[in-house]
Structure formats: structure tokens, C-alpha cells
Design an enzyme around this catalytic site. Structure first.
Site, short mmCIF file in Angstrom:
data_model
loop_
_atom_site.label_atom_id
_atom_site.label_comp_id
_atom_site.label_asym_id
_atom_site.label_seq_id
_atom_site.Cartn_x
_atom_site.Cartn_y
_atom_site.Cartn_z
N GLU A 295 -6.74 7.73 7.77
CA GLU A 295 -5.66 8.47 8.43
C GLU A 295 -5.09 9.51 7.48
OE1 GLU A 295 -1.11 7.56 9.88
OE2 GLU A 295 -2.67 6.16 10.51
N ARG B 139 4.44 0.74 1.97
CA ARG B 139 4.54 -0.28 3.01
C ARG B 139 4.14 -1.62 2.40
NH1 ARG B 139 1.38 -2.89 7.06
NH2 ARG B 139 2.67 -3.45 8.86
N ARG C 29 0.84 -1.20 0.00
CA ARG C 29 0.00 0.00 0.00
C ARG C 29 0.87 1.24 0.00
NH1 ARG C 29 1.63 3.38 4.29
NH2 ARG C 29 1.36 2.39 6.31
N ARG D 34 -5.46 5.96 1.06
CA ARG D 34 -4.62 4.78 1.25
C ARG D 34 -4.93 3.86 0.07
NH1 ARG D 34 -2.51 3.53 6.44
NH2 ARG D 34 -1.46 5.42 7.13
N THR E 143 6.10 8.83 9.80
CA THR E 143 6.62 7.50 9.47
C THR E 143 6.26 7.11 8.04
OG1 THR E 143 4.63 6.35 10.27
CG2 THR E 143 6.39 6.79 11.86
N GLU F 56 -0.47 -2.38 13.73
CA GLU F 56 0.19 -1.68 14.83
C GLU F 56 -0.66 -1.69 16.09
OE1 GLU F 56 2.72 2.48 15.38
OE2 GLU F 56 1.12 2.35 13.87
N CYS G 202 1.33 11.25 9.14
CA CYS G 202 2.32 10.70 10.08
C CYS G 202 3.71 10.73 9.45
CB CYS G 202 1.95 9.26 10.43
SG CYS G 202 3.07 8.51 11.63
N ARG H 87 4.76 -6.50 13.55
CA ARG H 87 3.53 -6.05 14.22
C ARG H 87 2.64 -7.26 14.50
NH1 ARG H 87 1.56 -0.69 10.78
NH2 ARG H 87 3.48 0.50 10.94
#
Length: 568
Positions: A437, A492, A338, A441, A485, A526, A483, A521
Site C-alpha cells: 500500500e 500502528r 509497524r 511497511r 490515516t 481491517e 492513506c 478490527r
């Protein structure tokens, strides 16, 4: 005697005819002069009528009171017309009348009235002789009470008024320029138009502390939260890098466009001491305004990406390079790749308005509805979603929830479920989350370990969507996300994998994963635990390397874990 008699006779005649006295010869006084035709002993001639122009604008008239010269007889104000070119009033229409020349009778009293002046006209006007000789001293104007509304008009000082008007205009232009700079700062940054690393390089900060400093309530909350975090046993990157010196330097700052404070960035980490990172960027400018805190966290998480480094351009590489990591389906349950994207021109979740949420949902829905082939599917808005559809999406593990406590604390779930939705293709191997988020995505997934097929589908989808929607990108940080990260490639690549022998020694599993820059994870991602010995393992670095390199790190690390698991 004859001379004396003649002088007396002459003085008497002057007194009778013109009102002069003997002393006036040596001490002349200012007097109102009779009309010129009386002095000249000529017939009255009236100027012929001039044709009227088409329009008739109003004339500006100022009333001036003349002071009487002999007796305190009340005077009639005379109208003095402004020299501004306006439509003239009609001239007298009576025909010229010739009168027999004769010596006028002596005046008993001089008339204090001046003849009515003729309004200036744009067309040629017959000359009218002045009624006051050139050598006659000017009659002083009567004093008038000054108006308090405008001191410059009181004194008649137009130059001062003009100077003030000019200064006010200059000040207004300056304020407007600063306002426009602040208003467009984030839009320019998100559009990738800035060539310098700093997205706010052209912003002129306001000099007002009210505009640039946080209020007392926010400052108090910051101080209390920082004290609790410092006293906790938190292992977050926030606690590691938020020193007292950095805290004191940043605690009163705000981003120029949206006014985001340090509290907006770290409130999730202050409330959740078990956070791994503990910081979010409420808007793009936060990465610059609070760089003293973001930069070391980014460097730590992304494996040495320093504040002087620059993220490389996008590069998906050879999409046919990867293959099936587990052709016998012994270890890998599913594979997913993703990436996150933010729409150009919009802030991140905490600063979005309800109207912007709706607008973004409409843009995403209409864009995805145009996808064809393997990517063709349907968009499901969360607002008004039927229970049966909702349950099916949950059963398929597609539906995201309102947000965990970490996102809730970061103020990322406002106006829920407005503007949120899920898209998936007919085969349910391609999904898009809208405003979970990040703004988007984009997800490619399927059962088994065929990383090559999953990656090819993702790259195809991203390229198709980007043709229709512009994404936010920065030359130094790469693609921008909520974020830190997920900055850079935002890629990812992960697998759900069963490695029971390695899982028996969690420390050993973590050690091998770290060697290949992998993150371990729980089964559901997470902040979750492994269920049935199934872990979610993915690449950790997303900055300082290309999209292809990020996926390759995951590919090589998973291959090594499977090899170790088989050898145990």
C-alpha cells in the site's frame, strides 16, 4: 565674334569628350562617371597583393542593380560586400603598369559599370580612391519584390525584429521556469525542504484551463458517484465531510505536477460505500489542493488534529520503557508494531510508473541486504516467485496479496506484481513489505505479549534503513503516506488478543477501546471479522503525538482491557 566662337568650341569639346550638352551646365543630370584614372588623366595603378590569412570564411554579398543614366542599356549588377570582418578575397596580382599620360579619346557612350570593389581585410589595406565624387547624387535602387517569409526583413526593420526576438525569449524563459517549478514541486515537498505548511507554496499555477481542470468524462463520473454516495447509508468519513459545497469547489481541480483529480482521491469511497474512510492521496500535493476535504477527515480520525496544528518531530523515546503485557500468555496471541514510509522523490502508488516500481524495488532490496545481526535476512521479489516459497510465506502469514477491493478501486495495484517484494529476517520477527500500500511497511512482530522487545527491534530497524534511504517528511503532516490515516508517526502498535467476555458485548468492547483511542478490527485486520473470538486491537491516533506516545496509548489501553476481562 571670337568669344562666341570660343564658347561654341568649348561646348563642342565637352560634348565630344564627356558627353555633356549645353543644357547640362544649367540642368545637370546624374550620370555614370568614368573611372578615376580617366578623369584624372593618370596612369592606372593596381594595389599590390596582400598575403592571405590562414582561414577563408565566406563573405555575405548583396546584389544591387544600378539604374542607367543615359540610355536604357542593360546594366551589370555590382557586388557590395558586407562590412562584417571576413577573410578578404585576393587582390589583383598583376604588377603596376605605368602608361604614358595622354588625353583619352572622346567616349561614344559612357560605361555604366562601376569598378569591382575591393573586399575589406583585417590587415591594413592600401587606400583606393572612390570612383564616385562626393557631390554626385545617389543613384536610386531598383525596386524589388518583398519576401513573405519575414515581414521584418521585408521592411528592413531590424529594431522590430530584435524586439520580437527579445519578447519571445522572455516568454520562453517564463514557460520554462513554470515548467521546472511544477516538475520539482513534489520532489521538494517530499524532501522536506519546504519550511511552510503548504508543499505547493512556490508553484505558479497554469492559466490554461486544460492544464488545471478535469475533462468532461471525469466530471461526469464524479457527479454520478457523488449522487450515489449522498443517497447511500454509508458511514464513511468521506460521506460525512464531502458536502455539496465542498464537492462543487473541488470537483474541477487537479494537482499541478501529476494532474490528480478529486476522482483519484475518492473513487475508492465512491465504489465501496462500506469504507470507513473512503479517501486516499494519489500524490503529496493532493493534501494541499484538496485540503478542504482532507483536513476535516484528518482532524476527525486523528483525534482533533486541526489544520492549524503541526505534527511534533520524531521521538521514539525510551525503548526500554515497555515490557511484557501478558507474561502468562493468557490473552495476547501475538504483538506487532509497524510503521509506513514513502521514499523521497517518488509519488504514491497511483502515479508510479512501471520503471519507478522496478527502480524502487532495486533500491529497497540492495538496502535491506546490508542489514546485519538480528535484522539480517533475505528479500523475496513477487515477480517470478516459486510456488513453494510463495506457499511458505502464506503459511507464515507474511505474504500480502494483490490488494483488497478498496486498494484496487483506488488504483493502487498497477503493474502488479512488478516492483513488489517481501523481506524477512532469519528469525521471522522482522519484515518489510515493498510497494504493497505504501512504499515501505516496516514490521516488527513475535508471538506473545512482549511489547518492549518488539518495539526495540522496530526502532533499530527504522534507524538503520533511514541511514541508507531518505524518507518523505513534511513539517506539518509528519511522515507522508498514501492513506491519510497513516500520516504523522505512521506507527500502528497492535495485538491479537482473546477477550471472550468483553467480545460477548461488542458495544462494551468498542466503548472501552475508544476511551484509550484504540481501534478494534477483525482477526485479519481491517474489513474482516473476528475468528474464534480473536481481535486485532491497535492505537488509532498517529498524528499530533510522538511515536513513543502512540505506542504508549496502545500499551495502556490493552492493559486496561486485560484488567476488565479478568474482572468479569
Amino acid at each position: 565674334m571670337f568669344a562666341l566662337w570660343y564658347l561654341t568650341f568649348a561646348i563642342d569639346e565637352m560634348r565630344k569628350r564627356y558627353g555633356w550638352t549645353f543644357l547640362d551646365i544649367f540642368y545637370p543630370k546624374t550620370k555614370t562617371v568614368p573611372p578615376n584614372n580617366v578623369l584624372d588623366n593618370k596612369p592606372t595603378v593596381v594595389a599590390p597583393k596582400v598575403p592571405e590569412p590562414a582561414a577563408k570564411p565566406a563573405t555575405t554579398t548583396v546584389t544591387v542593380t544600378l539604374k542607367p543614366t543615359n540610355k536604357p542599356t542593360p546594366t551589370t549588377p555590382a557586388s557590395v560586400t558586407s562590412p562584417t570582418p571576413q577573410k578578404p578575397s585576393s587582390l589583383p596580382t598583376q604588377q603596376p603598369t605605368a602608361t604614358k599620360p595622354e588625353i583619352p579619346a572622346p567616349l561614344a557612350k559612357p560605361s555604366p559599370e562601376l569598378p569591382t570593389p575591393v573586399t575589406p581585410v583585417s590587415a591594413p589595406v592600401l587606400p583606393v580612391a572612390s570612383t564616385i565624387p562626393a557631390n554626385t547624387p545617389a543613384t536610386p535602387l531598383a525596386p524589388f519584390a518583398p519576401k513573405k517569409s519575414n515581414p521584418f526583413l521585408e521592411n528592413g526593420d531590424a529594431s522590430l525584429k530584435d524586439a520580437l526576438d527579445k519578447k519571445l525569449m522572455q516568454a520562453s524563459d517564463t514557460v520554462e521556469t513554470v515548467k521546472n517549478d511544477l516538475k520539482n514541486a513534489t520532489a521538494n515537498f517530499l524532501s522536506g525542504e519546504s519550511s511552510a505548511p503548504s508543499p505547493t507554496k512556490n508553484i505558479k499555477p497554469s492559466k490554461s484551463r486544460k492544464d488545471t481542470m478535469v475533462d468532461a468524462a471525469v466530471l461526469t463520473k464524479l457527479e454520478e458517484g457523488f449522487a450515489k454516495l449522498a443517497a447511500s447509508d454509508s458511514k464513511s468519513l468521506l460521506k460525512k465531510y464531502l458536502t455539496k459545497e465542498i464537492f462543487d469547489n473541488l470537483k474541477e481541480k487537479k494537482t499541478p505536477t501529476f494532474g490528480s483529480s478529486l476522482l483519484d482521491c475518492i473513487q475508492s469511497g465512491l465504489e465501496n460505500h462500506d469504507s470507513g474512510v473512503g479517501i486516499y492521496a494519489p500524490d503529496a500535493e493532493a493534501y494541499t489542493v484538496f485540503a478542504d476535504l482532507f483536513d476535516p477527515i484528518i482532524e476527525d480520525y486523528h483525534g482533533g488534529f486541526k489544520k492549524t496544528d503541526k505534527h511534533p518531530p520524531r521521538e521514539f523515546g525510551d525503548v526500554n520503557c515497555f515490557s511484557n503485557l501478558d507474561p502468562n500468555n493468557e490473552f495476547i496471541i501475538s504483538t506487532r508494531v509497524r510503521c509506513g514510509r514513502s521514499l523521497q522523490g517518488y509519488p504514491f502508488n497511483p502515479c508510479l510508473t512501471e520503471a519507478q516500481y522496478k527502480e524502487m524495488e532495486e533500491k529497497v532490496s540492495s538496502t535491506l541486504s546490508g542489514l546485519e545481526g538480528e535484522l539480517k535476512g533475505k528479500f523475496y521479489p513477487l515477480t517470478g516467485m516459486e510456488k513453494a516459497v510463495q506457499q511458505q510465506l502464506i503459511d507464515d502469514h507474511f505474504l500480502f496479496k494483490e490488494g483488497d477491493r478498496f486498494l484496487q478501486a483506488a488504483n493502487a495495484c498497477r503493474f502488479w506484481p512488478t516492483g513488489r517484494g517481501i523481506y524477512h529476517n532469519d528469525n521471522k520477527t522482522f519484515l518489510v513489505w515493498c510497494n504493497e500500500e505504501d512504499h515501505l511497511r516496516i514490521i516488527s512482530m513475535q508471538m506473545g505479549g512482549d511489547l518492549g522487545e518488539v518495539y526495540r527491534r522496530l526502532v533499530c530497524a527504522v534507524n538503520e534503513i533511514e541511514k541508507r534511504l531518505p524518507f518523505s517528511h513534511d513539517d506539518r503532516l509528519g511522515f507522508l503516506t498514501f492513506c491519510p490515516t497513516n500520516l504523522g508517526t505512521t506507527i500502528r502498535a497492535s495485538v491479537h488478543i482473546k477477550v471472550p467476555k468483553l467480545a460477548a458485548n461488542k458495544a462494551k468492547l468498542e466503548e472501552v477501546a475508544a476511551k484509550y483511542n484504540l481501534q478494534v478490527r477483525g482477526t485479519r485486520g481491517e474489513h474482516t471479522e473476528a475468528e474464534g473470538g480473536v481481535y486485532d486491537i491497535s492505537n488509532k491516533r498517529r498524528m499530533g503525538l510522538t511515536e513513543f506516545d502512540a505506542v504508549k496509548e496502545m500499551n495502556d489501553g490493552i492493559a486496561e482491557l486485560i484488567k476488565l476481562e479478568k474482572g468479569m
